[in-house]
Scaffold this motif. Structure first.
Motif, PDB file in Angstrom:
ATOM      1  N   LEU A 138       0.827  -1.204   0.000  1.00  0.00           N
ATOM      2  CA  LEU A 138       0.000   0.000   0.000  1.00  0.00           C
ATOM      3  C   LEU A 138       0.863   1.256   0.000  1.00  0.00           C
ATOM      4  O   LEU A 138       0.454   2.302  -0.520  1.00  0.00           O
ATOM      5  CB  LEU A 138      -0.947  -0.013   1.201  1.00  0.00           C
ATOM      6  N   SER A 139       2.054   1.177   0.561  1.00  0.00           N
ATOM      7  CA  SER A 139       2.986   2.307   0.504  1.00  0.00           C
ATOM      8  C   SER A 139       3.395   2.575  -0.940  1.00  0.00           C
ATOM      9  O   SER A 139       3.504   3.737  -1.366  1.00  0.00           O
ATOM     10  CB  SER A 139       4.223   2.017   1.360  1.00  0.00           C
ATOM     11  N   ALA A 140       3.643   1.501  -1.689  1.00  0.00           N
ATOM     12  CA  ALA A 140       3.980   1.656  -3.107  1.00  0.00           C
ATOM     13  C   ALA A 140       2.808   2.239  -3.874  1.00  0.00           C
ATOM     14  O   ALA A 140       2.976   3.139  -4.719  1.00  0.00           O
ATOM     15  CB  ALA A 140       4.390   0.308  -3.686  1.00  0.00           C
ATOM     16  N   PHE A 141       1.612   1.741  -3.594  1.00  0.00           N
ATOM     17  CA  PHE A 141       0.431   2.257  -4.284  1.00  0.00           C
ATOM     18  C   PHE A 141       0.224   3.742  -3.980  1.00  0.00           C
ATOM     19  O   PHE A 141      -0.148   4.524  -4.861  1.00  0.00           O
ATOM     20  CB  PHE A 141      -0.802   1.463  -3.871  1.00  0.00           C
ATOM     21  N   ALA A 142       0.467   4.139  -2.737  1.00  0.00           N
ATOM     22  CA  ALA A 142       0.307   5.549  -2.369  1.00  0.00           C
ATOM     23  C   ALA A 142       1.180   6.439  -3.227  1.00  0.00           C
ATOM     24  O   ALA A 142       0.775   7.545  -3.612  1.00  0.00           O
ATOM     25  CB  ALA A 142       0.626   5.736  -0.886  1.00  0.00           C
ATOM     26  N   GLU A 143       2.379   5.968  -3.533  1.00  0.00           N
ATOM     27  CA  GLU A 143       3.255   6.767  -4.383  1.00  0.00           C
ATOM     28  C   GLU A 143       2.741   6.807  -5.819  1.00  0.00           C
ATOM     29  O   GLU A 143       2.853   7.826  -6.502  1.00  0.00           O
ATOM     30  CB  GLU A 143       4.688   6.227  -4.325  1.00  0.00           C
ATOM     31  N   VAL A 144       2.150   5.714  -6.289  1.00  0.00           N
ATOM     32  CA  VAL A 144       1.598   5.680  -7.647  1.00  0.00           C
ATOM     33  C   VAL A 144       0.533   6.753  -7.817  1.00  0.00           C
ATOM     34  O   VAL A 144       0.492   7.456  -8.835  1.00  0.00           O
ATOM     35  CB  VAL A 144       1.017   4.284  -7.958  1.00  0.00           C
ATOM     36  N   VAL A 145      -0.349   6.897  -6.837  1.00  0.00           N
ATOM     37  CA  VAL A 145      -1.483   7.807  -7.014  1.00  0.00           C
ATOM     38  C   VAL A 145      -1.193   9.231  -6.546  1.00  0.00           C
ATOM     39  O   VAL A 145      -1.963  10.142  -6.855  1.00  0.00           O
ATOM     40  CB  VAL A 145      -2.740   7.268  -6.302  1.00  0.00           C
ATOM     41  N   TRP A 146      -0.119   9.423  -5.803  1.00  0.00           N
ATOM     42  CA  TRP A 146       0.225  10.785  -5.374  1.00  0.00           C
ATOM     43  C   TRP A 146       1.286  11.418  -6.257  1.00  0.00           C
ATOM     44  O   TRP A 146       1.172  12.575  -6.653  1.00  0.00           O
ATOM     45  CB  TRP A 146       0.721  10.775  -3.924  1.00  0.00           C
ATOM     46  N   SER A 147       2.310  10.697  -6.597  1.00  0.00           N
ATOM     47  CA  SER A 147       3.529  11.284  -7.138  1.00  0.00           C
ATOM     48  C   SER A 147       3.504  11.396  -8.663  1.00  0.00           C
ATOM     49  O   SER A 147       2.709  10.731  -9.336  1.00  0.00           O
ATOM     50  CB  SER A 147       4.736  10.429  -6.714  1.00  0.00           C
ATOM     51  N   PRO A 148       4.392  12.221  -9.233  1.00  0.00           N
ATOM     52  CA  PRO A 148       4.500  12.307 -10.686  1.00  0.00           C
ATOM     53  C   PRO A 148       4.816  10.940 -11.290  1.00  0.00           C
ATOM     54  O   PRO A 148       5.389  10.067 -10.633  1.00  0.00           O
ATOM     55  CB  PRO A 148       5.660  13.296 -10.888  1.00  0.00           C
ATOM     56  N   PRO A 149       4.449  10.733 -12.566  1.00  0.00           N
ATOM     57  CA  PRO A 149       4.575   9.393 -13.150  1.00  0.00           C
ATOM     58  C   PRO A 149       5.994   8.946 -13.460  1.00  0.00           C
ATOM     59  O   PRO A 149       6.219   7.759 -13.715  1.00  0.00           O
ATOM     60  CB  PRO A 149       3.748   9.499 -14.438  1.00  0.00           C
ATOM     61  N   ASP A 150       6.969   9.849 -13.438  1.00  0.00           N
ATOM     62  CA  ASP A 150       8.353   9.471 -13.770  1.00  0.00           C
ATOM     63  C   ASP A 150       9.030   8.866 -12.541  1.00  0.00           C
ATOM     64  O   ASP A 150       9.928   9.450 -11.940  1.00  0.00           O
ATOM     65  CB  ASP A 150       9.137  10.675 -14.287  1.00  0.00           C
ATOM     66  N   ARG A 151       8.592   7.661 -12.186  1.00  0.00           N
ATOM     67  CA  ARG A 151       9.067   7.030 -10.956  1.00  0.00           C
ATOM     68  C   ARG A 151      10.324   6.206 -11.206  1.00  0.00           C
ATOM     69  O   ARG A 151      10.520   5.644 -12.279  1.00  0.00           O
ATOM     70  CB  ARG A 151       7.957   6.141 -10.370  1.00  0.00           C
TER      71      ARG A 151
END
Length: 451
Positions: free
Chosen positions: A394-407
């Motif tokens: 869920l921590s990884a998912f949180a970054e997917v939906v919050w952060s810019p797409p250039d991960r």
């Protein structure tokens, strides 16, 4: 970089200052839920936020910068902060997590803790799956047998249903209306909207057990998993009963979006779904349904569609003018097994690793409301099992939906291991270690059904 989710921008000069807890907050124009956090030697800590949510997320970022001990029940005194500037705002408006409290009831204090964990990760929607074949968790004062009879079952399947194993003990529980009002208020203080779901016309055996006249056939609260073929009648008395139930639900949940399910009803019944959706619209709410509702015929334009059977249904919903939340099972079902490791407890579904979740990129990202991760609890029968399944994915998912797409996956994994897992440790989260389950997290001999 040590923040998670990753901010839009971050700069630091490598020095630190002492922080005693005081800082200034200024409201400024900017993106919704956005903030700017500045830590300087000259002025200490300053926060500029576009709204109350932005200020809340700035405080979460400041907490992260203060070190893992800041996440303990009694945080430390003065801390050292890096001199830095963080500029941040979310990518998606809907950053959700669905929690199935119908299959296994989660006591109120554990649910409040879960709200806190969503807030730590800047997720802003808690979707509560309140009813199913195996349990009814919403107190109904107008139809009390729903929770009195439908709220418990004499046994539960333990492990995959094909094994025939059972837990050998009753299971039950429900939330009073006051409990749910408390949960809604607690979540709102953390800028989390609670979306309740009462599932119709399928997944309704608990209600049918309480009021047999509602169902195509009768029977008790279900003790098995899977899809129950018994569904609600689509006659006018049953529709009136559920209009009454939803009206009672609306008295407790003030939010705009209300779930009506609509999934996995064998044979389907579009009339029931359409009539319930229209009823919610007439009450000033927005229906929220799983993607099978697209087969129910014309729906109110305001209906929100949760695309779980892949993303193609979500794309169809967009073409029909509906708002869409992407939640495809192959990417964000966090009850699915986390690896092919032989010690994974009750391995079901496809292997969905931490890295798989992090790599997920919602289709039509510029058009959807957002995405949510789903936690179905057939095999998650305690808060410890829920922690194991949810985190750190869920921590990884949180970054997917919050952060810019250039991960950057490698950078994320480093940030997670060095900085974020210690925060989860401080919070008491019993997450799955990156190298596999701890001995007490395994369930040897309990069969699953991996795909």
């Amino acid at each position: 970089m040590i923040l998670l989710p990753r901010p839009v921008s971050w700069t630091a000069d490598g020095t630190e200052i002492d922080f005693h807890g005081d800082f200034r907050v200024e409201r400024v124009a900017g993106p919704v839920e956005g903030y700017r956090l500045s830590v300087t030697r000259e002025h200490g800590v300053r926060v500029q936020a576009s709204d109350a949510a932005g200020e809340f997320y700035a405080r979460q970022a400041l907490r992260q910068l203060s070190g893992p001990a800041a996440f303990r029940a009694v945080p430390p005194g003065p801390v050292r902060l890096p001199v830095c500037e963080v500029v941040d705002h979310p990518r998606f408006a809907w950053r959700g997590a669905m929690l199935d409290v119908a299959r296994h009831f989660l006591p109120k204090h554990d649910l409040l803790r879960y709200v806190d964990l969503l807030a730590v990760h800047r997720l802003n929607v808690l979707h509560l799956h309140l009813t199913d074949d195996q349990g009814w968790r919403f107190e109904s004062k107008r139809h009390p047998r729903l929770h009195e009879v439908g709220g418990w079952r004499p046994d539960s399947r333990f492990g995959d249903r094909r094994s025939g194993g059972t837990a050998g003990r009753p299971h039950g529980g429900y939330y009073t209306q006051d409990d749910l009002r408390e949960i809604v208020s607690y979540a709102a203080e953390r800028h989390i909207a609670v979306v309740p779901e009462i599932d119709v016309p399928g997944h309704s055996q608990a209600a049918i057990a309480a009021y047999p006249e509602l169902g195509v056939s009768g029977g008790p609260v279900w003790t098995d998993w899977g899809v129950n073929p018994n569904v609600l009648k689509a006659d006018e008395p049953t529709l009136d009963f559920y209009r009454d139930v939803f009206d009672e639900l609306l008295e407790v949940f003030p939010g705009e979006v209300v779930g009506l399910g609509g999934d996995e009803a064998e044979g389907g019944d579009g009339r029931f779904v359409r009539r319930m959706a229209q009823h919610l619209v007439e009450r000033g709410r927005r229906p929220f349904g799983w993607d099978e509702v697209l087969d129910a015929g014309p729906l109110p334009a305001s209906t929100v569609v949760a695309s779980w059977r892949g993303e193609e249904p979500g794309l169809r919903a967009l073409d029909r003018g509906h708002d869409v939340v992407m939640c495809p099972e192959q990417h964000v079902y966090l009850d699915y097994r986390q690896s092919d490791h032989p010690d994974e407890p009750i391995p079901v579904g496809t292997a969905t690793t931490l890295e798989d979740v992090y790599r997920y990129e919602p289709a039509a990202a510029d058009r959807v409301l957002g995405a949510q991760a789903n936690l179905w609890t057939e095999h998650l029968d305690s808060p410890r099992r829920l922690d194991y399944a949810a985190f750190p994915r869920l921590s990884a998912f949180a970054e997917v939906v919050w952060s810019p797409p250039d991960r950057d996956e490698a950078e994320f994994l480093t940030r997670l291991a060095e900085h974020h897992l210690p925060r989860l440790d401080a919070l008491g989260v019993e997450y799955r270690p990156l190298d596999g389950p701890r001995p007490w997290q395994a369930l040897p001999g309990v069969p699953g059904f991996p795909r």
